[in-house]
Design a protein around this motif. Structure first.
Motif, short mmCIF file in Angstrom:
data_model
loop_
_atom_site.label_atom_id
_atom_site.label_comp_id
_atom_site.label_asym_id
_atom_site.label_seq_id
_atom_site.Cartn_x
_atom_site.Cartn_y
_atom_site.Cartn_z
N ILE A 45 27.14 39.64 43.15
CA ILE A 45 27.59 40.01 41.80
C ILE A 45 26.44 40.03 40.78
O ILE A 45 26.68 40.20 39.60
N SER A 46 25.19 39.87 41.26
CA SER A 46 24.07 39.73 40.33
C SER A 46 23.08 40.90 40.39
O SER A 46 22.01 40.82 39.79
N SER B 157 38.67 35.80 35.64
CA SER B 157 38.80 35.97 34.19
C SER B 157 39.97 35.14 33.64
O SER B 157 39.83 34.46 32.61
N MET C 286 33.14 34.86 36.95
CA MET C 286 33.14 34.84 38.42
C MET C 286 32.20 33.77 38.96
O MET C 286 32.52 33.05 39.91
N ASP D 140 28.29 45.79 48.46
CA ASP D 140 29.40 46.37 47.71
C ASP D 140 30.54 46.85 48.60
O ASP D 140 31.42 47.58 48.16
N ARG E 50 37.65 39.32 40.50
CA ARG E 50 37.23 39.45 39.11
C ARG E 50 38.38 39.13 38.16
O ARG E 50 38.21 38.41 37.18
N ARG E 51 39.56 39.65 38.43
CA ARG E 51 40.70 39.42 37.54
C ARG E 51 41.14 37.96 37.55
O ARG E 51 41.40 37.38 36.49
N ALA F 5 32.34 38.76 32.25
CA ALA F 5 32.98 38.84 33.57
C ALA F 5 32.09 38.21 34.63
O ALA F 5 32.58 37.51 35.54
N TRP F 6 30.78 38.44 34.53
CA TRP F 6 29.84 37.86 35.49
C TRP F 6 29.88 36.34 35.43
O TRP F 6 29.95 35.65 36.45
N ASP G 299 36.66 43.53 42.84
CA ASP G 299 36.98 44.00 41.49
C ASP G 299 38.44 43.81 41.13
O ASP G 299 38.77 43.37 40.03
N LYS H 152 26.29 45.78 37.29
CA LYS H 152 27.64 46.33 37.40
C LYS H 152 28.60 45.62 36.45
O LYS H 152 29.52 46.23 35.90
N TYR H 153 28.40 44.30 36.27
CA TYR H 153 29.37 43.50 35.51
C TYR H 153 28.80 43.07 34.16
O TYR H 153 27.64 42.66 34.08
#
Length: 527
Positions: free
Chosen positions: A356-357, A278, A108, A459, A274-275, A104-105, A270, A99-100
């Protein structure tokens, strides 16, 4: 035969709406302990401090040998799964797609795990060893304040912060991810133990007991990290801006930090985590680049290389010493404390890393969660610690004296104040500190809430009220331990909490390691 999901749907422990049913067998006992600790801290802070201190001393003195052994075993397993054919297995099956994207991955995974640690101790820890401030060098045979002491300080810092601790994180995360995505076990700590005990471990009282221990460990670990962050930012405000740190300053800081990570967690994976991850990662990268340019580049490269060599030379002695060889001031208050807090984080950090993996191979998983974070820490301690040691030896700034006068976390601010553009860099570091804890806490609060929820998918988002109630309880305990249990180092109280968290889940982590051995090297691999 009734499915596990059906059994859970009919369980009397389930309450709430259909989408977010609460696991009372986990939520109630864990919240009673953590919430009770928060209340005890308000009513009788000294009693909470005494309980934590006694637990700290007993757990690390009695279990130090086990912490050391399991850390080495975890490292060995991680090396084997990364560089063997096991590394080709894809989490979620051969058709699973990630997904990422990698940046980004990694952001996080990195910022979700390090909390305030590298900023807090990137300067302070090497200087504390170098100056023998709390007696760390007494049993090492190295003369404090010498060039050899600088090499030792760098080597020991790299040992405590790189490949071994990240092996613990990544192994726990891999076990969760593999069991959930490939063997279709529940997204829980209990599910990781089925290779050892079969499906019976996921029924009866065991899921409640095991997952409750994991929640308690991470709650105490988060409180410890938040407390360390409060102490560090508070000391910076006092050192740089002359505002006396104390309960009022710490209370304002805890409101800001708790509000930030709670808001991020409530906004979801997300939109929130995630933001923020980052942004935090970019701040880290900018700080590193700036200091590499400003600092003594050649000394940084030389001291990091020599320190790494010294670590490898002493690998077995440092790795298996429960405190008899190096002494308690060095081993118990630093290495074993570090292992305790990493293990406290590992099971629930593993759930976050797993979530997240999806779609990545095991080798990619280890690259992002073990190798690259360890390399990042090498660079961070090499740059910050190397510069600090160089300045100390050349009398540019006396960081040893600063720490002796103001506590174990105070050296960072004197260090930053000596940099060009310090008026800009210091506020940036304070922001990075707040962000770095918030990005770790929001992912962990989310994982706690997920573990307190029945049949939640990787999710899906857990109920907001669960995340909120855990965040508030953790914040109260952290504030109390900083305000009333600072001790000699200024952060003694939060170290007590970390050790309690690690000891609460140590045996669960040992079982996860045994489970990894069985599933990857004895059982048939599920691709």
């Amino acid at each position: 035969m009734m499915s596990l999901a059906t059994e859970k749907e009919k369980s009397p422990e389930i309450v709430g709406n259909k989408k977010h049913k609460t696991r009372l067998s986990v939520f109630l006992p864990a919240f009673l302990v953590v919430g009770g600790g928060a209340i005890l801290g308000i009513v009788n802070n000294q009693l909470l401090a005494d309980i934590s201190m006694n637990g700290f001393i007993a757990s690390l003195r009695g279990l130090g040998w086990l912490y050391q052994i399991i850390s080495i075993v975890a490292l060995a397993i991680v090396i084997l799964v990364t560089f063997s054919k096991v590394g080709n297995v894809r989490l979620g099956g051969s058709d699973a797609t990630p997904k990422y994207p990698f940046p980004a991955w990694f952001a996080m995974a990195l910022t979700g795990g390090i909390a305030t640690g590298v900023i807090t101790y990137g300067v302070n820890e090497p200087i504390i060893y170098f100056g023998n401030i709390y007696g760390e060098m007494a049993n090492t045979g190295v003369e404090p304040g010498t060039s050899m002491a600088a090499v030792y300080a760098m080597g020991r810092s790299l040992y405590n912060w790189t490949f071994i601790p990240y092996a613990m994180y990544s192994l726990s995360g891999l076990v969760v991810a593999y069991m959930y995505f490939n063997r279709k076990q529940p997204l829980s700590v209990t599910g990781t133990l089925t290779p050892l005990f079969g499906s019976k471990i996921t029924k009866g009282i065991w899921p409640g007991i095991i997952d409750t221990l994991a929640v308690l460990a991470i709650a105490l670990g988060l409180a410890s990290s938040l407390g360390a962050g409060l102490a560090l930012v508070g000391s910076g405000i006092e050192t740089i801006y002359g505002i006396q740190q104390g309960p009022i300053v710490w209370f304002v800081l805890v409101l800001i930090i708790t509000g930030l990570f709670t808001l991020s967690a409530l906004k979801g994976l997300d939109k929130g985590i995630r933001r923020m991850s980052s942004i935090n990662a970019k701040v880290f990268y900018i700080l590193l680049i700036a200091l590499i340019i400003i600092g003594p580049t050649l000394y940084i490269l030389q001291s990091t290389t020599a320190g790494f060599a010294h670590w490898l030379q002493n690998f077995w002695g440092w790795g298996l010493d429960p405190g008899i060889i190096g002494g308690e001031a060095l081993v118990m208050w630093w290495t074993l404390y570090d292992w305790a807090i990493w293990i406290a984080y590992a099971p629930l950090m593993g759930i976050f890393l797993a979530v997240i993996s999806y779609g990545r191979t095991i080798r990619q998983f280890m690259l992002i969660n073990w190798i690259l974070p360890a390399v990042f820490s090498i660079v961070w301690f090499g740059v910050f610690g190397g510069t600090a040691l160089h300045w100390q030896q050349n009398n540019t700034v006396d960081l040893v004296a600063t720490i002796q006068e103001s506590g174990a976390v105070a050296g960072l601010w004197a260090f930053l104040a000596n940099l060009p553009l310090s008026a800009i860099i210091i506020p940036v570091v304070m922001i990075a500190l707040i962000l770095s804890f918030a990005t770790a806490a929001d992912s962990m609060v989310r994982a706690i809430a997920m573990l307190c929820t029945v049949n939640i998918r990787y999710d899906e988002e857990p109920a907001k009220w669960k995340m909120l109630i855990w965040a508030i309880s953790i914040a109260i305990i952290a504030f109390v331990m900083v305000a009333f249990a600072g001790g000699v180092q200024g952060v003694d109280g939060v170290k007590y909490l970390a050790a309690l968290g690690g000891s609460a889940v140590l045996f669960v982590f040992v079982l996860q390691v045994c489970s990894a051995i069985k599933m990857f090297f004895i059982d048939k691999i599920e691709k």
